[in-house]
Design an enzyme around this catalytic site. Structure first.
Site, short mmCIF file in Angstrom:
data_model
loop_
_atom_site.label_atom_id
_atom_site.label_comp_id
_atom_site.label_asym_id
_atom_site.label_seq_id
_atom_site.Cartn_x
_atom_site.Cartn_y
_atom_site.Cartn_z
CG PHE A 143 19.58 -22.44 -27.27
CD1 PHE A 143 19.99 -22.01 -28.65
CD2 PHE A 143 18.32 -21.51 -27.16
CE1 PHE A 143 20.02 -21.77 -29.34
CE2 PHE A 143 18.37 -20.15 -28.25
CZ PHE A 143 18.74 -20.55 -28.91
CG ASP A 228 19.71 -21.10 -19.56
OD1 ASP A 228 17.92 -20.91 -19.74
OD2 ASP A 228 19.98 -20.79 -20.98
CE LYS A 257 11.75 -20.90 -24.99
NZ LYS A 257 11.89 -20.92 -26.00
N1 PLP Z 1 17.84 -20.43 -23.05
C1 PLP Z 1 17.53 -21.37 -23.42
C2 PLP Z 1 17.03 -22.41 -22.57
C3 PLP Z 1 16.00 -21.19 -24.03
O1 PLP Z 1 15.60 -22.58 -24.24
C4 PLP Z 1 16.26 -20.50 -25.07
C5 PLP Z 1 15.42 -20.02 -26.05
O2 PLP Z 1 14.96 -21.46 -26.56
C6 PLP Z 1 16.90 -19.00 -25.00
C7 PLP Z 1 17.48 -18.97 -23.41
C8 PLP Z 1 16.15 -17.75 -25.66
O3 PLP Z 1 15.89 -17.43 -25.25
P1 PLP Z 1 14.77 -16.41 -25.93
O4 PLP Z 1 14.55 -16.50 -27.70
O5 PLP Z 1 13.40 -15.60 -25.96
O6 PLP Z 1 16.27 -15.14 -26.38
#
Ligand code: PLP
Length: 404
Positions: A143, A228, A257
């Site tokens: 994700f 990520d 986050k």
């Molecule tokens: N990358 C990861 C690993 C995530 O867990 C999330 C959100 O849960 C995102 C990217 C996307 O973040 P945002 O919701 O702040 O755009």
């Protein structure tokens, strides 16, 4: 914790008909938070093991963070990136020191941090290896966000299907498959992108050996490795980055986050050539790196360091996991696995009762997250105590006994 009943929750009347229906929300309106606890509009107290989905790492409304935000708000909230501000370079330097990177770009969310990483990788790839070098390899179950590029990087059709056509340039590999990864990396590849622990998929821990192998394959092929760490970073797993447990350094790392404790901030950090790839005109953000968010992020780092929260996350996380492991032994037909690193923890059920447990816990004043039908995910504030975690294990035990 008081004990809200299911009836009370059923009586809950949302009044958000003018809000787009993009979220399945719990029947509770939260109005206040302190440390690992939140309160609803009826004064009920909850132990929060979701923490805004890993956002409130240092706990809700930590006084040091609150003061930093208030002080900064009173002097300068926002200045455009056409000007220097005093805090952005200080924050960039601190984050670079913690991650082994050379430079940072500031945006406002995880998806934006990953967009920046994707843009760096594509520009870098074309400059280093030719116009056709723009593909990014990602993994099943990942994700990376919900913008068009990051939802395409997210190798899960359920997030993508309504939004086709998707941008080209993303290739998916089964997580853990070595041969498939080797095959997928070619002349056209500019980067491999991976979460060291897949959070949204229910805390899927990528084996350290696989992370090391990815690093080796990237080095061999001369492509970038993007970690990520939007969910797994900021000390949650007991080290600043989850990838640090495997001793692997990416070329690009993304954070969001809990970076600024709830003031929106996403950060894309890079090292080497990748850190100098973007030049004026290539990328930008109106709000990114503004003083208010930077002040909050600097205060958040202060708290993580001064309160030893990474070490605390490692110790309490292990105790929590032991408690959940005890439940697995007690309920072998209901629980398939307890897993986690630090305070990024999940309980996988062998029965489709995750939502029932989530609701049962909510009714007993504990907030957790059900991922699908079979996984409970726990991302508590790093300040949560071992006693509070033990209390959650006890409550879960009572609910599991009812189900059994
Ligand atoms: N990358 C990861 C690993 C995530 O867990 C999330 C959100 O849960 C995102 C990217 C996307 O973040 P945002 O919701 O702040 O755009």
């Amino acid at each position: 914790m008081s004990n809200p009943t299911a009836d009370d929750a059923t009586a809950f009347q949302p009044n958000d008909s003018c809000v787009m229906g993009t979220y399945g929300r719990q029947p509770v309106k939260l109005v206040r938070g302190q440390g690992a606890r939140v309160w609803d509009d009826r004064g009920r107290e909850y132990l929060d093991l979701l923490a805004g989905i890993a956002v409130c790492g240092v706990g809700h409304c930590h006084p040091h963070v609150v003061k930093a935000i208030a002080d900064q708000a009173a002097s300068l909230m926002h200045v455009s990136n056409h000007f220097h501000n005093t805090l952005q370079p200080v924050l960039a330097e601190r984050l670079c020191a913690l991650t082994g990177m050379d430079r940072a770009f500031f945006g406002n969310s995880g998806a934006e941090a990953n967009e920046c990483a994707i843009k760096i990788a594509r520009k870098w790839g074309k400059a280093q290896r030719g116009a056709d070098c723009f593909e990014i390899v990602t993994f099943t179950g990942s994700f990376h966000g919900r913008t068009l590029a990051t939802v395409t990087a997210t190798a899960q059709p359920k997030y993508q299907a309504p939004f086709a056509p998707l941008p080209p340039g993303f290739v998916y590999v089964e997580l853990g498959d070595v041969a498939a990864l080797d095959n997928a990396i070619g002349e056209q590849t500019c980067a491999v992108m991976i979460e060291p622990i897949q959070g949204e998929s229910g805390i899927r821990i990528v084996p350290p050996d696989y992370l090391r192998l990815i690093r080796a394959l990237c080095d061999e092929a001369g492509v970038l490795l993007i970690f990520d760490e939007v969910q797994s970073g900021m000390g949650r797993t007991g080290s600043f980055l989850a990838s640090q447990h495997a001793g692997v350094t990416g070329d690009i790392v993304t954070l969001a986050k809990s970076v600024a404790s709830g003031v929106p901030m996403g950060v894309c950090l890079a090292r080497g050539d990748a850190a100098t790839t973007l030049v004026p005109g290539d990328h930008g953000s109106t709000f990114g790196g503004q003083p208010l968010a930077c002040a909050s992020a600097l205060a958040t780092l202060d708290v993580i360091e001064s309160e030893g929260l990474m070490e605390h996350a490692a110790v309490v996380g292990r105790q929590f996991l032991n408690g959940l492991e005890g439940l697995r032994e007690r309920f072998p037909t209901l629980i398939a696995e307890a897993r986690g690193v630090g305070l990024m923890v999940a309980l996988e059920l062998s029965v489709p009762e995750a939502r029932r447990l989530q609701r049962g816990l909510l009714d007993r004043g504990v907030i957790v997250n059900a991922v699908g039908d079979t996984i409970l995910r726990f991302l508590p504030p790093l300040v949560i105590t071992a006693e509070e975690c033990a209390q959650v294990v006890d409550t879960l035990g009572e609910l599991l006994a009812e189900i059994e």
